[in-house]
Design an enzyme around this catalytic site. Structure first.
Site, short mmCIF file in Angstrom:
data_model
loop_
_atom_site.label_atom_id
_atom_site.label_comp_id
_atom_site.label_asym_id
_atom_site.label_seq_id
_atom_site.Cartn_x
_atom_site.Cartn_y
_atom_site.Cartn_z
CG ASN A 57 -1.99 -0.72 0.84
OD1 ASN A 57 -2.09 -1.63 -0.16
ND2 ASN A 57 -2.95 -1.48 1.90
NE ARG A 387 -8.48 -2.47 -10.20
CZ ARG A 387 -7.01 -1.39 -10.21
NH1 ARG A 387 -6.28 -2.58 -10.92
NH2 ARG A 387 -7.44 -0.31 -9.60
NE ARG A 417 -3.10 4.76 -10.55
CZ ARG A 417 -4.13 5.79 -8.88
NH1 ARG A 417 -4.59 5.27 -9.06
NH2 ARG A 417 -4.59 6.78 -10.05
CG HIS A 447 -15.48 1.35 -10.59
ND1 HIS A 447 -15.80 2.04 -9.64
CD2 HIS A 447 -13.06 1.69 -10.40
CE1 HIS A 447 -14.86 1.19 -8.25
NE2 HIS A 447 -13.58 1.06 -9.41
CE1 TYR A 480 -9.40 -7.86 -2.47
CE2 TYR A 480 -10.43 -6.30 -4.00
CZ TYR A 480 -9.74 -6.19 -3.38
OH TYR A 480 -8.19 -6.02 -4.04
NE ARG A 576 -10.93 0.14 1.65
CZ ARG A 576 -10.36 -0.18 0.47
NH1 ARG A 576 -11.26 -1.27 0.16
NH2 ARG A 576 -9.71 0.42 0.21
CG HIS A 604 -14.52 -3.25 -2.29
ND1 HIS A 604 -15.15 -3.37 -4.00
CD2 HIS A 604 -13.02 -2.43 -3.03
CE1 HIS A 604 -14.38 -2.70 -4.48
NE2 HIS A 604 -13.64 -2.56 -4.09
#
Length: 699
Positions: A57, A387, A417, A447, A480, A576, A604
């Site tokens: 991270n 993703r 990304r 997205h 997630y 979060r 998530h």
């Protein structure tokens, strides 16, 4: 009712004192992740996992967020957010906080985790700990696997300082003597082979039991002198540099996004330098030399007592067969209303289905697409991919559908990304199978998580829809927390169809009945619903807002929540990560509570709940409460209307609010305090409660 009516001073909700800086809030989230490495309620290998995730991270934080701040200063494009902090001030505080936190990270590794692992017979052997047999094996491994791949670089006028790859392991070597050509350089660089693992497991026969690992850096240190025959090594020190890895594509000057992205990916590994990590025993003159080569300042330097990339330690977890040192496996639950022996289409026609991953299985989503690929009555499939994963079952099903003659249209977001290269590969694979692939809308990342299946039933077409809060990635669905929603509601199906039309075609924004979608209606409707709750509170009615998201940074949404609090509405926020809102300020946010849940799974889900005078409304969404999601992305928020499903989601939000073990409560000053159960209170872990409630088995 207003401050003016009570002769009180007017409160300016745009004042910077009411906002937390986004980057500093982001770092606070990373610190909460690091703290999990000390939490003994987690199994020891999972604690090591949290330490590694913190490292990864932080890498991304420097590659993207610090890079952005640095570029603002470099090009005189400074932008102060709602918090009013100048980028230079933010960078200064980032460096101060990271310096303390990175030092703490290595203290946790060396003083807590490694000793705890050693007690479980898991060893990371330093050079001084190798016995004679192990030393012979290491010598052989170096000769066979490392030395053939190493290219040491002596520094002199004909060998300038090399261009080193982002986050690669390297060594700076101080030398004495002359080489075969009579050169007396004094310095050399050893780039570690990138193809080799950073930790190597010793064969079992060379250990007295347990698991033993040796760092690649230790092997290179041990035999570095053999790379410079006839010369004396005065010192050898590991280091790595972190670079700007954010891609910069000029959409106005790009005819082909895929080609432009391919070109840009090649340069990602060699962006501007952001951070230098070196071994803590590296002499000052060598660190000064490296800082000068990378054009970095002392504030960009981190001296570390251990491997310079702790993120790569995550590799060892998969090599240790110790289920007693990890969370027990579980079988995700399956919805009772889906009959897997019959058609999933039939089950969806009977009733909407809501799944909460990872507690409930992602399989129904994959099976729906697989069935659609083979069903002779299915005419068309439309899908968004953000993703997905290189070995995606979803992509396999789409390929099969295209080969089976279905009209398959896939909107792939190439700019997800660090997944750009993988998405380019998936796009090519789908196109080769005959699918129509588009890359969304220039300037707006796609997205939204949507699947639309058009099926011929009798003389009419029926639309079946999957909408989600997370990606179409089976691996993420085991790690997630995300909602999946399966429906054949006519209005929702029509709405999703229109969103796909906007993504693949051109024209004015189409009128949508039930969905909210960014960048058109979601931001506006959220604020309207927050203001509506404030109006109910002002009228003396019960008012409650509960929002769950990964980030809350958008100033207008924050101001709306402040207004709701001032009106007397209760506001519960489960955020979060980044949260720029300050709770608990008298007269501004004293009715707002903010908490962050950090546990076994990565939270998530995005859920928006409003009491609405007893006619409660609840939405799940792909969007966070951030500027990028609400204003610069294509996102969807979808209503949950079936009464039993609404009650279920409300209950699940309540569980998060009751968590007193893995919840962290945000304080007005921007720090977080971990919740603790009272003396007579039962321990409540939201994720554990949901696992027991929804999973088929937890062992």
């Amino acid at each position: 009712m207003s401050d003016q009516d009570n002769n009180l001073p007017v409160i300016d909700l745009q004042s910077s004192e009411y906002y937390i800086n986004r980057e500093l809030s982001h770092l606070q989230f990373n610190i909460r992740v690091l703290e999990q490495a000390l939490d003994e309620s987690h199994p020891i290998l999972d604690r090591l996992f949290f330490l590694c995730i913190f490292s990864k991270n932080l890498d991304e934080f420097y590659e993207v967020r610090v890079a952005n701040l640095t570029q603002q200063l470099a090009f005189a494009r400074e932008q102060a957010g709602a918090d009013g902090m100048h980028p230079q001030q933010v960078l200064s505080e980032v460096h101060n906080l990271c310096s303390v936190t990175v030092e703490r990270q290595y203290e946790i590794l060396n003083n807590t985790l490694l000793p705890a692992l050693k007690e479980q017979d898991i060893h990371f052997l330093r050079r001084a700990e190798w016995n004679d047999e192990q030393r012979i094996w290491v010598r052989s491994y170096f000769d066979d696997n490392i030395q053939p791949l190493i290219s040491p670089i002596g520094l002199d006028p004909s060998h300038p300082f090399p261009r080193l790859v982002n986050k690669s392991l390297n060594f700076i070597v101080a030398l004495e003597g002359k080489d075969a050509f009579g050169r007396e350089t004094g310095l050399a660089i050893i780039p570690a082979p990138r193809s080799l693992p950073r930790t190597v497991r010793l064969p079992d026969e060379l250990t007295s039991g347990g698991d033993c690992f040796i760092f690649l850096s230790s092997m290179i240190h041990e035999y570095a002198d053999e790379l410079f025959p006839g010369m004396t090594i005065k010192g050898c020190y590991q280091f790595r540099v972190t670079r700007n890895a954010d891609l910069d594509i000029d959409h106005d000057d790009t005819a082909d996004l895929a080609t432009a992205l391919e070109d840009e990916l090649h340069s990602r590994n060699f962006g501007e330098e952001m951070r230098l990590e070196v071994a803590d025993n590296c002499p000052e003159e060598l660190t000064d030399f490296l800082l000068n080569q990378f054009n970095l300042e002392q504030t960009d330097l981190y001296r570390v007592n251990g491997p310079v990339n702790l993120g790569r330690l995550i590799e060892v977890i998969g090599q240790i067969s110790r289920p007693d040192l990890q969370y027990p496996p579980f079988t995700p639950g399956l919805p009772k209303n889906i009959n897997f022996k019959k058609s999933i289409f039939e089950s969806i026609r009977f009733r909407d289905t809501l799944l909460l991953h990872p507690f409930e299985s992602f399989t129904p989503v994959v099976d729906l697409l697989r069935e659609a690929a083979k069903d002779a009555n299915v005419r068309a499939i439309k899908q968004t991919l953000y993703r997905t994963g290189a070995k995606s079952e979803i992509v396999n099903a789409l390929v099969d559908a295209a080969r089976n003659g279905k009209e398959v249209t896939v909107v792939i977001e190439l700019r997800a990304r660090f997944d750009e290269e993988e998405n380019l590969y998936l796009a090519n694979r789908l196109q080769e199978a005959g699918a129509v692939v588009v890359y969304g809308v220039v300037g707006y990342k796609t997205h939204a998580k949507m699947m639309l299946i058009v099926r011929k039933e009798g003389t009419k077409y029926k639309r079946y829809v999957h909408l989600g809060t997370g990606n179409y990635h089976a691996g993420n669905a085991r790690a997630y927390t995300d909602y999946s929603f399966l429906t054949c509601d006519d209005s929702i199906g029509e709405d999703v169809h229109k969103v796909f039309q906007q993504l693949t075609g051109m024209g004015e924004a189409l009128r949508i009945k039930k969905l909210f979608h960014a960048p058109f209606t979601l931001h506006k409707r959220l604020i309207q619903m927050i203001d509506r709750e404030a109006a109910h509170a002002q009228a003396g009615k019960p008012a409650l807002i509960r929002l769950k998201a990964n980030g809350l940074t958008e100033p207008k949404v924050i101001r709306a929540l402040y207004r709701a609090s001032q009106a007397g509405a209760k506001v519960d926020l489960i955020i979060r990560g980044q949260c720029c809102l300050r709770p608990g300020i008298m007269g501004v946010s004293d009715n707002i509570r903010v908490r962050s849940i950090i546990g076994r799974f990565l939270e998530h889900t995005r859920v928006f709940y409003f009491l609405n005078d007893g006619n409660d409304e609840i939405y799940a969404a792909s969007a966070d409460l951030m500027e990028r999601n609400l204003l610069r992305r294509v996102e969807t928020a979808f209503p949950i209307e079936f009464p039993k499903l609404k009650e279920r989601m409300k209950d699940e939000l309540e569980i998060y609010m009751l968590d007193n073990c893995q919840a962290w409560d945000l304080q007005p000053d921007g720090t977080y305090v971990r919740a603790q159960p009272g003396a007579n209170e039962p321990m409540i872990k939201a994720q554990a409660v949901l696992l027991e409630k929804l999973a088929a088995s937890a062992s």
